[in-house]
Enzyme design. Structure first.
Site, short mmCIF file in Angstrom:
data_model
loop_
_atom_site.label_atom_id
_atom_site.label_comp_id
_atom_site.label_asym_id
_atom_site.label_seq_id
_atom_site.Cartn_x
_atom_site.Cartn_y
_atom_site.Cartn_z
N SER A 12 0.74 -1.15 -0.01
CA SER A 12 0.00 0.02 -0.12
C SER A 12 0.93 1.22 0.24
CB SER A 12 -0.77 0.09 1.26
OG SER A 12 -1.52 1.48 1.38
N TYR B 245 -3.62 -2.08 10.47
CA TYR B 245 -3.60 -2.27 9.32
C TYR B 245 -2.20 -1.90 8.54
CZ TYR B 245 -4.45 -1.78 4.07
OH TYR B 245 -4.23 -2.03 2.68
N1 LIG Z 1 -8.57 -0.79 -1.77
C1 LIG Z 1 -7.77 -0.19 -1.45
O1 LIG Z 1 -7.84 1.17 -1.38
C2 LIG Z 1 -6.33 -0.64 -1.22
C3 LIG Z 1 -5.21 0.28 -1.24
C4 LIG Z 1 -4.01 -0.09 -0.94
C5 LIG Z 1 -3.90 -1.46 -0.79
N2 LIG Z 1 -4.52 -2.40 -0.79
C6 LIG Z 1 -4.41 -3.72 -0.85
O2 LIG Z 1 -4.78 -4.35 -1.96
C7 LIG Z 1 -4.99 -5.88 -1.78
C8 LIG Z 1 -6.25 -6.19 -2.12
O3 LIG Z 1 -7.45 -5.40 -1.74
P1 LIG Z 1 -8.52 -4.88 -2.64
O4 LIG Z 1 -8.64 -3.45 -2.34
O5 LIG Z 1 -8.98 -5.57 -4.06
O6 LIG Z 1 -9.86 -5.31 -1.45
P2 LIG Z 1 -10.81 -6.48 -1.82
O7 LIG Z 1 -11.81 -6.09 -2.91
O8 LIG Z 1 -11.87 -6.59 -0.47
O9 LIG Z 1 -10.31 -7.89 -1.87
C9 LIG Z 1 -9.51 -8.71 -1.06
C10 LIG Z 1 -9.15 -9.96 -1.35
O10 LIG Z 1 -8.68 -10.66 -0.53
C11 LIG Z 1 -9.13 -11.75 -0.08
N3 LIG Z 1 -8.83 -12.27 1.28
C12 LIG Z 1 -9.11 -11.65 2.31
N4 LIG Z 1 -8.66 -12.37 3.42
C13 LIG Z 1 -8.26 -13.48 2.94
C14 LIG Z 1 -7.46 -14.80 3.37
N5 LIG Z 1 -7.63 -14.92 4.70
N6 LIG Z 1 -7.32 -15.62 2.69
C15 LIG Z 1 -7.25 -15.52 1.25
N7 LIG Z 1 -7.77 -14.60 0.56
C16 LIG Z 1 -8.38 -13.44 1.52
C17 LIG Z 1 -10.48 -11.80 -0.46
O11 LIG Z 1 -11.14 -12.92 -1.09
P3 LIG Z 1 -12.21 -13.92 0.12
O12 LIG Z 1 -12.71 -12.90 0.92
O13 LIG Z 1 -12.93 -14.57 -1.06
O14 LIG Z 1 -10.97 -14.86 0.66
C18 LIG Z 1 -10.56 -10.61 -1.76
O15 LIG Z 1 -10.31 -11.56 -2.79
C19 LIG Z 1 -5.11 -5.94 -0.14
O16 LIG Z 1 -3.78 -6.38 0.30
C20 LIG Z 1 -5.04 -4.60 0.40
O17 LIG Z 1 -4.53 -4.39 1.63
C21 LIG Z 1 -5.94 -1.85 -1.24
#
Ligand SMILES: NC(=O)c1ccc[n+]([C@@H]2O[C@H](COP(=O)([O-])OP(=O)(O)OC[C@H]3O[C@@H](n4cnc5c(N)ncnc54)[C@H](OP(=O)(O)O)[C@@H]3O)[C@@H](O)[C@H]2O)c1
Length: 304
Positions: free
Chosen positions: A145, A158
């Site tokens: 991030s 986080y």
């Molecule tokens: N959105 C933002 O603003 C943002 C900004 C910076 C970084 N990020 C990072 O980007 C990454 C993806 O997040 P996103 O924004 O795409 O959010 P998202 O739409 O909520 O997707 C999160 C994904 O992680 C999976 N997940 C969560 N816990 C898990 C576990 N214990 N085992 C396996 N899979 C798991 C979820 O799948 P299931 O629930 O089906 O397991 C889902 O596919 C994350 O690492 C997040 O920290 C996000």
């Protein structure tokens, strides 16, 4: 040298929504062979069916080390190699640090950090044993991030996991230098995914009343930047370039950044307190109890 995406074997965790899902769609369109992992198997199967059913879905909870090992084994058994592992699975918690328990932090670390290190630990020996393709034996992409470089109020636990992911990736990059394995970290700012809905629900806070969870960039923008870094591995990917410069400020003027974040937090809290509590019924939140009307309002930051 550019790597060819066509026929490349890519394992992606957190592939059931958001950034992971967008990445699956992009790589699939370019002819990559994908192993897609998450806990919601039905979601994975629906995504795979939309893409013609040619990929492999593996139900994986990355907070369980043995499941990380199994994911990597299944990928190698199916395709014979792994060109890129994308450690993308993760979730957030919105809670001031003094209200965050050790168990909250351990749970977050188990998924966001240990999920990354266990998948990497299982994948590296496989990558070392395989022949290079496009100049590289393999690559590990860690979706961290922008907040890896600056802790954020109400997201302290986080952002600690994101800083830890960056730290271990930097260590691995030097440890694996010269072996043919590239390590890339990705640093998105607020992105329009299910991330905030899931975090809000899990944290039991009220959703922001105006802007915030819509996101400053799309998951497609982040996925496109990741695909470029898979073609041509590089140490860091910052899909929102302006924030990379802002991060320089955190190194040179932490007091100024404290003031900016405190003012933003104050304004968001006031706005949330002025607004009626909207009913909030997320369809796709990962887990968690119903939102509490009395809980602290979130101060969603652009750097998550
Ligand atoms: N959105 C933002 O603003 C943002 C900004 C910076 C970084 N990020 C990072 O980007 C990454 C993806 O997040 P996103 O924004 O795409 O959010 P998202 O739409 O909520 O997707 C999160 C994904 O992680 C999976 N997940 C969560 N816990 C898990 C576990 N214990 N085992 C396996 N899979 C798991 C979820 O799948 P299931 O629930 O089906 O397991 C889902 O596919 C994350 O690492 C997040 O920290 C996000």
């Amino acid at each position: 040298m550019r790597r060819r995406i066509e026929d490349m074997v890519v394992v992606i965790t957190g592939a059931s929504s958001g950034i992971g899902r967008s990445l699956v769609e992009r790589l699939s369109a370019r002819g990559a062979k994908l192993v897609i992992a998450a806990r919601r198997m039905k979601r994975l199967e629906a995504i795979n069916a939309e893409l013609g059913g040619k990929h492999v879905c593996v139900r994986t909870d990355v907070s369980e080390p043995e499941e990380c090992g199994r994911l990597i084994r299944e990928a190698v058994e199916k395709f014979g190699r792994i060109d890129t592992l994308v450690c993308n699975a993760g979730y957030g918690l919105i809670r001031p640090m003094t209200e965050t328990s050790g168990e909250d932090i351990l749970r977050l670390m188990r998924t966001n950090l240990i999920g990354t290190t266990e998948c990497s630990r299982a994948a590296v020996p496989e990558m070392l044993a395989q022949q290079p393709r496009g100049g590289w034996k393999g690559q590990i992409v860690v979706v961290s991030s922008a907040a890896a470089r600056r802790g954020l109020p109400d997201f302290g636990a986080y952002t600690a996991t994101k800083a830890a992911q960056l730290s271990v990736a930097e260590a691995m990059r030097v440890e694996l230098r010269g072996t043919g394995i590239a390590i890339t970290t990705v640093h998105p700012v607020t992105t329009a995914t299910e991330f905030f809905r899931a975090a809000i629900r899990l944290s039991g806070v009220r959703p922001p009343q105006r802007r915030g969870i819509e996101g400053f960039q799309s998951s497609e923008t982040v996925a496109a930047a990741i695909v470029r870094s898979i073609e041509q591995p590089r140490p860091e990917v910052w899909p929102h370039h302006r924030y990379r410069l802002l991060m320089a400020l955190t190194a040179f003027a932490p007091r100024v950044v404290d003031l900016i974040l405190a003012e933003r937090r104050r304004r968001r809290s006031r706005r949330a307190n002025d607004s009626p509590v909207a009913p909030y019924l997320p369809q796709d939140a990962m887990t968690g109890e119903a939102c509490s009307a009395n809980a602290v309002p979130p101060t969603v930051s652009p750097l998550s």
